[in-house]
Write an enzyme that holds these catalytic residues in place. Structure first.
Site, PDB file in Angstrom:
ATOM      1  N   LYS A   1     -62.958   0.529-133.648  1.00  0.00           N
ATOM      2  CA  LYS A   1     -61.611   0.268-133.131  1.00  0.00           C
ATOM      3  C   LYS A   1     -60.575   0.842-134.099  1.00  0.00           C
ATOM      4  CE  LYS A   1     -58.887  -3.669-131.348  1.00  0.00           C
ATOM      5  NZ  LYS A   1     -58.870  -5.132-131.160  1.00  0.00           N
TER       6      LYS A   1
ATOM      7  N   SER B   1     -58.119  -6.702-126.436  1.00  0.00           N
ATOM      8  CA  SER B   1     -57.559  -5.438-126.851  1.00  0.00           C
ATOM      9  C   SER B   1     -58.582  -4.398-127.297  1.00  0.00           C
ATOM     10  CB  SER B   1     -56.569  -5.674-127.989  1.00  0.00           C
ATOM     11  OG  SER B   1     -57.244  -6.147-129.132  1.00  0.00           O
TER      12      SER B   1
ATOM     13  N   SER C   1     -60.161 -10.745-128.112  1.00  0.00           N
ATOM     14  CA  SER C   1     -60.122  -9.287-127.980  1.00  0.00           C
ATOM     15  C   SER C   1     -61.454  -8.561-128.160  1.00  0.00           C
ATOM     16  CB  SER C   1     -59.109  -8.693-128.970  1.00  0.00           C
ATOM     17  OG  SER C   1     -57.809  -8.848-128.470  1.00  0.00           O
TER      18      SER C   1
END
Lengths: 93, 498
Positions: free
Chosen positions: B73, B148, B172
């Site tokens: 990420k 997310s 997330s």
């Protein structure tokens, strides 16, 4: 509902510039979320101690000794403006 | 999957270079449609793959993650590579150091394929808030991958990485895992060092693996967890080998007490409830003792979370000010026209910042997206003089009550089982205009962050599939006691493998 002036005041505190159009949008959006927070008033919390650290970890200390960060060169490169390896700050006044 | 690839590498059935090239060609083929990656790290990935192959050739023993490709990420720093956290304000930022988790997986020999898309500063539940691109759900491209950590989840689900890392502040890692039909693990707060993770809400943030299987999640967890002197909130509790996390097999589940909180099922979509009940039934058949429990403050969790999180975020994001790093709007930032900002600062009649204050205002106005600015302002308001007690302090007190709910529940049960999300993957734009609706996506996941307990999402079924057409994946969530990832992983592992 928050007033436009309140929204502008918060934005200034937060150091975020906002246009007039945005002011109206945030007025609505932030107020909606603040209304939702009213729900917490139902909960009695007089005798409750607020959470400090969630897993109960106590102070974490170490020797107060300066260490050298190896990659200073690349940190300096990130400065939007620099002079003699220092980060140049905008004039405050 | 990781263990299988590891064995194939050792036996010589595949090489790491071949495996890495295969993943890159899968990315080339699919990612223009899916949009999981923001940047690819081809050179360093292939270099690392070569290194692993040489070790294997020489007959040296290799780590379980060695030579196996993964996706990271974009809010986790990889030294020398761009890290934007999905925000234009970090458009020109190159990380000068490795996050502790990256240092650990590099030492373990993992191959990093690239950095993945995310909601800006991890604020969102659909990855639609990215400052860069939209990521589609590989299961159904008309739908969001969740967020997310939507990029990492889509990369793993779309076979564009063997495993991935995300971060979980209110769900997330788990919610996108649920939406994409993969496994997502949020460890106990403090289990994994946050050093090098671009902070959103520091008392909630945890890095976590997104993987194909529960076993893989255990493998990655054991590789990246442990105390770190660079993160004073990281926990002292010792780390375990993944085998220890999973050992015991089906016998383990026979002594487990699994509680289902009644508050989590109220008003739940019937199709999801049906899958959830079937999964609970399966746990029962496997020998677990299932009981209904109550977590009475559940209804206050979301409001509590949405006070504390923006408060912490408003403070954490104060560092993005156009002075030390990142973009500076107007003077000094030459390539602002290339930035493709939503709003062109040059159209602003007052666009010549003359002093520090105005530079802050402009940089943050045009560098941040709308949701980020909203949360910064909400947090600033909640922390401001006169409102602190009514909002922030009150929320921290309710948080104590929520934690207490879990303490009471864990006197009676070993694990808590709930749905991961109140819905399957939704369509693009479905919730974009209604912030509260989007926030409700986190309703079952925020409690684990509020209480600091570990939680894992794993697939429990699909809804709406017809014949050959795949349905939308649904995730189940197990939550465990503080620092007891073992029981949680064992139960999920047995569930998945039987």
């Amino acid at each position: 509902m928050l007033s436009k002036d309140e929204v502008k005041h918060i934005a200034a505190l937060a150091r975020v510039g906002i246009s007039d159009k945005e002011t109206e949008k945030y007025q609505k959006d932030i107020s909606a979320v603040l209304d939702y927070f009213e729900k917490l008033k139902e909960v009695g919390t007089e005798a409750v101690k607020p959470i400090g650290h969630i897993t109960g970890r106590e102070n974490s200390t170490r020797e107060d000794k300066a260490e050298d960060f190896e990659n200073k060169k690349d940190v300096v490169k990130l400065f939007p403006e620099s002079k003699d390896n220092y980060c140049k700050v905008k004039s405050v006044l | 999957m990781i263990l299988d690839l590891h064995n194939k590498l050792i036996s010589g059935e595949i090489t790491s270079v071949k495996l890495t090239e295969e993943y890159f060609s899968a990315i080339e083929k699919k990612d223009s449609e899916i949009g999981a990656y923001l940047i690819l790290l081809k050179n360093s990935a292939l270099q690392q793959a070569k290194k692993a192959d040489e070790k294997i050739k020489k007959g040296e023993s290799i780590n379980i993650l060695e030579g196996i490709p993964c996706a990271i990420k974009d809010n986790i720093c990889v030294a020398g590579e761009r890290a934007t956290a999905g925000s234009k304000i970090l458009d020109n930022y190159t990380a000068p150091y490795d996050a502790t988790v990256i240092k650990k997986i590099k030492e373990a020999g993992a191959v990093i394929l690239g950095k993945t898309n995310m909601d800006e500063f991890a604020m969102g539940a659909s990855t639609e808030n990215s400052g860069y691109q939209r990521t589609k759900n590989p299961v159904d491209c008309a739908r969001v991958p969740g967020g997310s950590s939507g990029g990492s989840a889509a990369a793993v689900a779309g076979d564009m990485a063997a495993w991935g890392l995300g971060s979980d502040t209110g769900g997330s890692v788990r919610q996108p895992a649920s939406f994409c039909g993969v496994v997502g693990l949020k460890p106990t707060y403090g289990r994994i060092s946050r050093y090098g993770l671009i902070a959103m809400a520091s008392s909630f943030d945890q890095i976590g693996p997104i993987t194909k299987t529960v076993e893989d999640a255990a493998i990655v967890l054991s590789a990246i967890s442990g105390e770190d002197r660079m993160d004073s909130t990281s926990a002292k509790s010792g780390n375990k080998n993944y085998e220890d996390y999973l050992s015991g097999g089906i016998g383990e589940i026979r002594r487990m007490r699994v509680g289902i909180p009644k508050e989590y099922l109220e008003g739940l979509d019937e199709k999801i409830l049906e899958k959830f009940n079937a999964a609970a039934e399966k746990f029962k058949k496997l020998g677990a003792e299932i009981s209904k429990i109550s977590l009475p403050h559940t209804q206050y969790a979301l409001a509590t979370y949405y006070i504390i999180m923006p408060s912490e975020a408003s403070s954490n994001l104060a560092r993005f000010d156009g002075i030390k790093y990142g973009i500076r709007i107007n003077d000094g930032y030459e390539s602002q026209s290339e930035l493709n900002l939503n709003d062109n600062p040059n159209n602003n009649p007052n666009n010549l910042p003359r002093n520090l204050f105005e530079t802050y205002l402009d940089t943050r106005q045009y560098g941040f997206g709308g949701e980020v600015k909203k949360r910064i302002m909400l947090g600033t308001y909640a922390l401001s003089a006169g409102y602190y007690d009514a909002y922030y302090k009150k929320a921290q007190k309710v948080r104590a009550l929520i934690k207490n709910d879990f303490e009471e529940a864990f006197k009676k049960v070993d694990l808590i089982f709930t749905p991961t999300a109140p819905e399957a993957a939704f369509e693009f734009g479905e919730k974009a205009d209604d912030p509260l609706k989007m926030y409700l996506s986190d309703i079952y996941t925020v409690t684990a962050n509020l209480a600091g307990v570990p939680a894992i999402s794993f697939p429990i079924g699909e809804i709406g599939g017809i014949g050959e057409i795949r349905g939308l994946p649904i995730g189940g969530q197990l939550m465990g006691k503080w620092f007891d990832e073992e029981n949680m992983l064992r139960a999920a592992h047995v569930f998945e493998t039987t």
